[in-house]
Write a protein that holds these residues in place. Structure first.
Motif, mmCIF file in Angstrom:
data_model
loop_
_atom_site.group_PDB
_atom_site.id
_atom_site.type_symbol
_atom_site.label_atom_id
_atom_site.label_comp_id
_atom_site.label_asym_id
_atom_site.label_seq_id
_atom_site.Cartn_x
_atom_site.Cartn_y
_atom_site.Cartn_z
ATOM 1 N N SER A 179 0.916 -0.924 -0.069
ATOM 2 C CA SER A 179 -0.310 -0.431 -0.317
ATOM 3 C C SER A 179 0.354 0.959 0.080
ATOM 4 N N GLU A 184 -2.656 -2.351 -5.170
ATOM 5 C CA GLU A 184 -3.489 -3.218 -4.660
ATOM 6 C C GLU A 184 -3.320 -4.185 -4.101
ATOM 7 N N PHE A 215 -0.117 -8.166 -6.291
ATOM 8 C CA PHE A 215 -0.891 -6.935 -6.195
ATOM 9 C C PHE A 215 -0.756 -6.544 -7.759
#
Ligand SMILES: C[S@@+](CC[C@H](N)C(=O)[O-])C[C@H]1O[C@@H](n2cnc3c(N)ncnc32)[C@H](O)[C@@H]1O
Length: 224
Positions: A179, A184, A215
């Motif tokens: 993050s 994400e 991610f």
């Protein structure tokens, strides 16, 4: 402080041949995590090692850059994978990566982050080279195993083998580092030796050996 680079130089000759279920399981996990590359995508392997995963990825991608700080491990990789579209660079991934901004479609961490003390700077280096929409795929030694005192160990016949040097990273640390780098989290999974097949695993063997995470770099997040 552990000499992780020196340990991998010493391990490079036997890394591929010693018994190592974590290495073998990681190869299968990678093949399940990586999306179809269709010969079009650019892949960066952080900690490419002896090229175990490079050999599977190379025929599937357009370009592959393998980073590793161990000359011994890279020597084996360069011998194993000889393709003009594959490049191995001697580099410590804790330093800014020698790659252009937004140049990679897939970045891979396989069995390397246990050797990295602080995840956030390394995730930021990875995020910088990822194009919008690119994926960061991680397959790492499970923190539950690290808490049991286990970690990468050079088995050269003697008992017990030399520990390489392992840092504990809980799942939440990966999430926070991702993050902070503008990534994400899409999915996580735990993997056991059952995936390798063979004899029925006992209860201890059915504890997860590998933690994986995927991610994505959002389209609207500029390079860090
Ligand atoms: C367990 S091996 C995994 C190699 C390969 N990814 C695989 O799955 O077979 C870990 C690799 O990470 C490399 N490594 C560890 N710390 C590193 C760092 N700070 N920078 C670059 N490479 C590093 C080691 O040299 C070694 O080749």
């Amino acid at each position: 402080m552990a000499d992780i680079r020196g340990a991998y130089d010493r391990w490079s000759e036997t890394y591929d041949t010693q018994q190592n279920p974590t290495r073998d399981l990681d190869a299968l996990v990678l093949q399940r995590l990586v999306p179809a590359l269709d010969g079009l995508l650019t892949v960066v392997e952080a900690g490419a090692g002896t090229g175990k995963n490079t050999a599977w990825l190379a025929p599937r991608c357009a370009r592959l850059i393998g980073l590793d700080f161990s000359p011994g491990m890279l020597q084996v990789a360069r011998h194993r994978v000889r393709s003009p579209h594959v490049q191995f660079l001697l580099h410590d991934i804790q330093q800014p990566w020698p790659l252009a901004d937004a140049s990679a479609d897939i970045v891979l961490f396989n069995l390397i982050l246990e050797h990295i003390e602080s995840l956030e700077p390394v995730f930021c280096h990875a995020a910088r080279v990822m194009r919008p929409g690119a994926r960061l795929l991680i397959s790492e030694f499970h923190p539950g195993r690290v808490l049991e005192g286990k970690g990468a160990r050079i088995d050269q016949g003697e008992e017990p083998g030399e520990f390489v040097g392992t840092f504990l990273h809980l799942l939440e640390e990966y999430v926070v580092a991702g993050s902070a780098a503008g990534l994400e989290l899409e999915s996580t999974a735990e993997w056991t030796v059952a995936l390798l097949g063979g004899s029925t695993p006992d209860a201890d063997e059915l504890q997860p050996l590998i933690l994986s995470l995927c991610f994505a770099k959002r389209d609207d997040v500029p390079a860090a």
